[in-house]
Design an enzyme around this catalytic site. Structure first.
Site, mmCIF file in Angstrom:
data_model
loop_
_atom_site.group_PDB
_atom_site.id
_atom_site.type_symbol
_atom_site.label_atom_id
_atom_site.label_comp_id
_atom_site.label_asym_id
_atom_site.label_seq_id
_atom_site.Cartn_x
_atom_site.Cartn_y
_atom_site.Cartn_z
ATOM 1 N N SER A 49 -97.396 3.084 -20.947
ATOM 2 C CA SER A 49 -97.812 3.300 -19.554
ATOM 3 C C SER A 49 -96.721 3.709 -18.582
ATOM 4 O O SER A 49 -97.023 4.188 -17.481
ATOM 5 C CB SER A 49 -98.499 2.024 -19.048
ATOM 6 N N TYR A 52 -90.287 5.786 -21.087
ATOM 7 C CA TYR A 52 -90.249 6.628 -22.285
ATOM 8 C C TYR A 52 -91.581 6.661 -23.043
ATOM 9 O O TYR A 52 -91.936 7.675 -23.632
ATOM 10 C CB TYR A 52 -89.121 6.157 -23.216
ATOM 11 N N GLU A 74 -100.591 -4.048 -18.269
ATOM 12 C CA GLU A 74 -100.559 -3.721 -16.850
ATOM 13 C C GLU A 74 -101.638 -4.484 -16.109
ATOM 14 O O GLU A 74 -102.578 -4.993 -16.721
ATOM 15 C CB GLU A 74 -100.749 -2.203 -16.665
ATOM 16 N N ASP A 110 -101.429 -7.964 -24.540
ATOM 17 C CA ASP A 110 -100.104 -8.305 -25.056
ATOM 18 C C ASP A 110 -99.903 -7.739 -26.470
ATOM 19 O O ASP A 110 -100.484 -8.241 -27.433
ATOM 20 C CB ASP A 110 -99.972 -9.830 -25.064
ATOM 21 N N TYR A 233 -74.090 -3.681 -22.911
ATOM 22 C CA TYR A 233 -75.248 -3.166 -23.648
ATOM 23 C C TYR A 233 -75.087 -3.326 -25.154
ATOM 24 O O TYR A 233 -75.581 -4.275 -25.744
ATOM 25 C CB TYR A 233 -75.563 -1.696 -23.253
ATOM 26 N N VAL A 270 -83.254 5.772 -15.208
ATOM 27 C CA VAL A 270 -83.848 4.753 -14.345
ATOM 28 C C VAL A 270 -85.281 4.501 -14.814
ATOM 29 O O VAL A 270 -86.105 5.405 -14.798
ATOM 30 C CB VAL A 270 -83.912 5.254 -12.882
#
Ligand code: NAI
Length: 392
Positions: A49, A52, A74, A110, A233, A270
């Protein structure tokens, strides 16, 4: 009602339905301007949704004409509260897909749960028979496992604490931040949430239900980045999860005959997830500046168009020595990284406006929630209660 952005920390608690629709439309139009890809025809996208995953779904549908089944987590609108951006994105995606005669259905729930896996398997059996690609693009803060235990991921370093520059995007102040190392328990939890265990559970369940086509391909997304982001990271708790994901790709290929698992290493961008990682947003805003100046900048849709059009579905997959698809090839170019490191050394509150693309960062941020899109009348009243056609 009129919808305005309400930014709280790393997120915006409102989303604009018309703006999200426009965002999806722009991505579709971009894909339609590119050469068609000879990609898969029936695709399951887990995490479909936003970011990526949404762009993967758009690229595969509108470039190779794929039927797509998307899994998302969502919230619909409730009273005067808007739905989440991913809800509006999905409603728009299905509307545009249907207009073009493309199958598109969604499951909102989920993805870690058995119920959602069963629901997806039922839908594939009913509508598609089998899928020939599975995209795994989940970014989640927590996971409830089969025993009901809740695991929460953390964004911390590992080993010793780590200090480097960060930016407060609101005040645009650059300062030092010290990130404490994750405990062993926190690392384990982060690997549980963002590692490959659930990806493999999905493949195992899909395979057992015989809904994977022969020679099915599955791809999950990772990030490596330059040395300056490694303590946060690659060598951080999230990196431990990404190492597990990479190991899982190999296991999937070895353990499930006819299934090939890939990792695509994507560019830092972002998204709702990356905004929450300390240090990384400053790196991203320097990177945007350098890549835009060099004409190399890409967003999620350009990355995913290149992934399916050039790297994965165009003849034999173009992988590096580790078997990974490298969509970070332009980000990691020597000239780009040399320039970013040079800027990193000197960036401070006084010069951040010149050296970094903070405005570009904010533009992407607002766009993710459907704001700041040209052609959208933000003074107009909009109905926030939008339904996703396949869920209505
Ligand atoms: P995102 O936050 O935009 O998207 C996450 C997706 O997962 C959404 O569709 C959301 O609805 C879904 N989701 C979250 N929890 C769920 C759950 N429990 N059940 C069902 N769906 C759920 O994130 P983004 O950035 O697109 O991340 C996707 C993948 O790409 C992640 O693995 C991330 O680590 C990776 N990646 C991201 C990069 C970046 O800079 N943003 C760079 C390289 C890789």
């Amino acid at each position: 009602m009129m919808v305005t952005p309400k930014v709280r920390g790393f997120i915006c608690t409102t989303a604009h339905p018309a703006g999200c629709r426009e965002n999806v439309k722009e991505q579709i139009e971009y894909v339609k301007r590119q050469p068609k890809a000879d990609g898969p025809k029936k695709v399951l996208v887990i995490g479909a949704s936003t970011g990526y995953g949404l762009s993967s779904r758009i690229a595969l549908a509108f470039s190779s004409g794929a039927a797509t089944l998307g899994v998302l987590f969502e919230k619909p609108a409730a009273g005067s509260r808007t739905a989440t951006a991913g809800w509006y994105n999905t409603a728009a995606f299905e509307e545009f897909a249907q207009k073009d005669g493309l199958y598109a259905k969604s499951v909102n729930g989920d993805a870690f749960s058995k119920e959602v896996k069963d629901q997806v398997i039922g839908l594939i059996k009913q509508d598609l028979g089998q899928v020939d690609m599975v995209v795994y693009s989940l970014a989640a803060p927590r996971r409830t496992d089969a025993n009901g235990k809740v695991w929460s991921s953390v964004l911390k370093t590992t080993g010793a604490s780590y200090t480097n520059k960060t930016i407060d995007l609101k005040t645009r102040a650059v300062s030092d931040v010290t990130i404490e190392p994750a405990t062993e328990e926190e690392i384990t939890a982060t690997v549980k949430v963002m590692g490959g265990e659930d990806w493999k559970d999905w493949i195992s369940a899909l395979k057992a239900a015989d809904v994977l086509a022969p020679n099915v391909v599955t791809v999950a997304y990772s990030y490596i980045g330059p040395a300056l982001t490694h303590p946060m990271y690659l060598d951080g708790s999230i990196g431990m999860a990404k190492r597990h994901l990479a190991k899982t790709a190999k296991e999937i290929t070895q353990e499930f005959p006819g299934v090939t698992g890939y990792i695509s290493v994507n560019k830092a961008l972002v998204t709702q997830s990356s905004a929450a990682i300390p240090i990384v947003p400053l790196y991203i805003s320097l990177l945007y500046k350098v890549m835009k100046e060099k004409g190399l900048h890409e967003g999620c849709i350009e990355q995913m168009t290149r992934l399916f059009g050039e790297k994965l579905c165009n003849g034999s997959p173009q992988v590096d020595g580790e078997g990974m698809l490298r969509l970070d090839d332009w980000e990691m170019r020597d000239d780009v990284q040399r320039e970013v490191s040079r800027l990193w050394e000197t960036v401070a509150t006084e010069n951040v406006e010149q050296l970094a693309d903070i405005d570009g960062y904010w533009e992407d941020f607002y766009r993710m929630f459907g704001f700041h899109l040209p052609g959208v009348d933000y003074d107009a009243d909009v109905a926030v209660d939008v339904s996703i056609p396949s869920l209505a």
